[in-house]
Scaffold this motif. Structure first.
Motif, short mmCIF file in Angstrom:
data_model
loop_
_atom_site.label_atom_id
_atom_site.label_comp_id
_atom_site.label_asym_id
_atom_site.label_seq_id
_atom_site.Cartn_x
_atom_site.Cartn_y
_atom_site.Cartn_z
N TRP A 182 -0.86 -7.44 -5.03
CA TRP A 182 -1.80 -6.32 -4.94
C TRP A 182 -1.04 -5.01 -4.79
O TRP A 182 -0.03 -4.95 -4.08
N PHE A 191 -6.40 -1.10 -6.57
CA PHE A 191 -7.47 -0.43 -5.84
C PHE A 191 -6.87 0.67 -4.99
O PHE A 191 -5.64 0.76 -4.85
N VAL A 192 -7.72 1.53 -4.43
CA VAL A 192 -7.25 2.65 -3.62
C VAL A 192 -8.18 2.87 -2.44
O VAL A 192 -9.31 2.37 -2.42
N HIS A 246 0.86 -1.19 0.00
CA HIS A 246 0.00 0.00 0.00
C HIS A 246 0.89 1.23 0.00
O HIS A 246 1.76 1.39 0.86
N SER A 299 -2.12 -1.11 -3.79
CA SER A 299 -3.13 -0.12 -3.43
C SER A 299 -2.43 1.18 -3.04
O SER A 299 -1.22 1.22 -2.87
N CYS A 307 -2.49 0.87 -10.26
CA CYS A 307 -2.95 0.40 -8.95
C CYS A 307 -4.16 -0.51 -9.13
O CYS A 307 -5.01 -0.29 -10.01
#
Length: 315
Positions: free
Chosen positions: A230, A251-252, A211, A232, A249
């Motif tokens: 992943w 997702f955020v 992340h 994010s 990305c």
């Protein structure tokens, strides 16, 4: 040349145990024939997305929708048209699905979805289907034992399946030690762990992804991790959302939706501005900032993947 605008309703239909999703194969005689897709079709004049979804699933698959919820809206530009995919997650339905128009249909395990060829516009849907609706961000805990106790409670009792390890007060060595312990615990509950750290940290701890802070996000020119991890990021405005899409990305988080004790001076977005930012994002977006489980349905209704939280999930 003015492009055609096509509005399509599509369904992510899950099996009873949530481990499989229903796919249909496009006939070879149509555009992008032979590719797999989430069932659905074009809206008729004056239809809403949900009305079209109910009609299309009955006509194509012989199903009647009993309960559904918005999942994601995806805008995609093809050479000759602009397509809007209005995607719904179907929680309950009546009937046994079959291809009423002769098309192949198949229940596919979530872990195998990327083995199927899809139209390009479907990539954000695949991500949304594979992600849960709750994203736990861990709180600062000086003691590893207390940290692991709280993490296991969230995994075991609350069913959390997506965790971000945020521990700004730990030095690098302590963070890596905690990350290894958290990863083992998350995997024992089939949950994914993302590190709130530099992407290179994955070389030391083989977590499920990274992340990015919004500051780190804005310095990047390309995706910093492999496609099987992943990625994010934290976002707060349209420019950061555009950058997240640009570097790939998955997702955020978008915040702050409300004023929070940790960021009392930040101007909250509110639901209206949040929805306006989410609509063109082109990826799953978690609402963050003062969120509780009571907000989950509202967040989904305005286009969010779900909610992200520290306080409500870390008790």
């Amino acid at each position: 040349m003015i492009k055609r605008r096509v509005h399509v309703a599509a369904a992510a239909i899950f099996s009873d145990d949530g481990g499989e999703v229903l796919l249909a194969r496009r006939p070879s005689t149509v555009d992008q024939g032979g590719l797999w897709e989430f069932p659905g079709g074009k809206l008729a004049p004056y239809e809403t997305g949900f009305e079209a979804l109910k009609r299309e699933l009955h006509e194509e698959l012989g199903l009647s929708i009993e309960r559904a919820q918005p999942l994601i809206r995806v805008h995609h530009e093809y050479a000759d048209k602009h397509i809007l995919l209005d995607v719904w997650q179907v929680h309950a339905f009546g009937g046994e699905p079959y291809g009423r128009e002769g098309q192949a249909v198949r229940w596919v395990p979530l872990g195998e979805l990327f083995n199927y060829p899809f139209p390009a516009a479907n990539l954000p849907i695949l991500r949304a289907v594979m992600l849960p609706t709750e994203y736990l961000i861990t709180a600062e805990e000086p003691d590893d034992a207390a940290f692991l106790t709280k993490l296991e409670r969230a995994l075991k009792e609350d069913g959390i399946r997506l965790v971000q390890l945020r521990a700004k007060t730990l030095d690098e060595a302590a963070y890596l030690t905690r990350a290894e312990k958290a990863l083992a615990l998350c995997h024992s509950y089939n949950a994914s762990l993302l590190l709130n750290a530099e992407p290179e940290t994955l070389e030391q701890v083989d977590a499920d992804g990274v992340h990015l802070t919004s500051e780190r996000l804005m310095t990047l020119e390309r995706r910093p991790v492999a496609q099987d991890k992943w990625l994010s990021a934290s976002t707060h405005d349209a420019a950061q959302l555009e950058q997240a899409a640009r570097i790939g990305c998955d997702f955020v988080t978008l915040s702050p939706l409300r004023t929070t004790p940790t960021h009392p001076d930040a101007t909250p977005l509110g639901w209206h501005d949040f929805q306006q930012l989410v609509e063109p994002a082109g990826m799953p977006v978690f609402a963050l900032g003062g969120m509780t489980r009571h907000d989950a349905n509202h967040a989904r209704a305005v286009g969010a993947q779900g909610i992200a939280s520290i306080r409500d999930f870390w008790r």
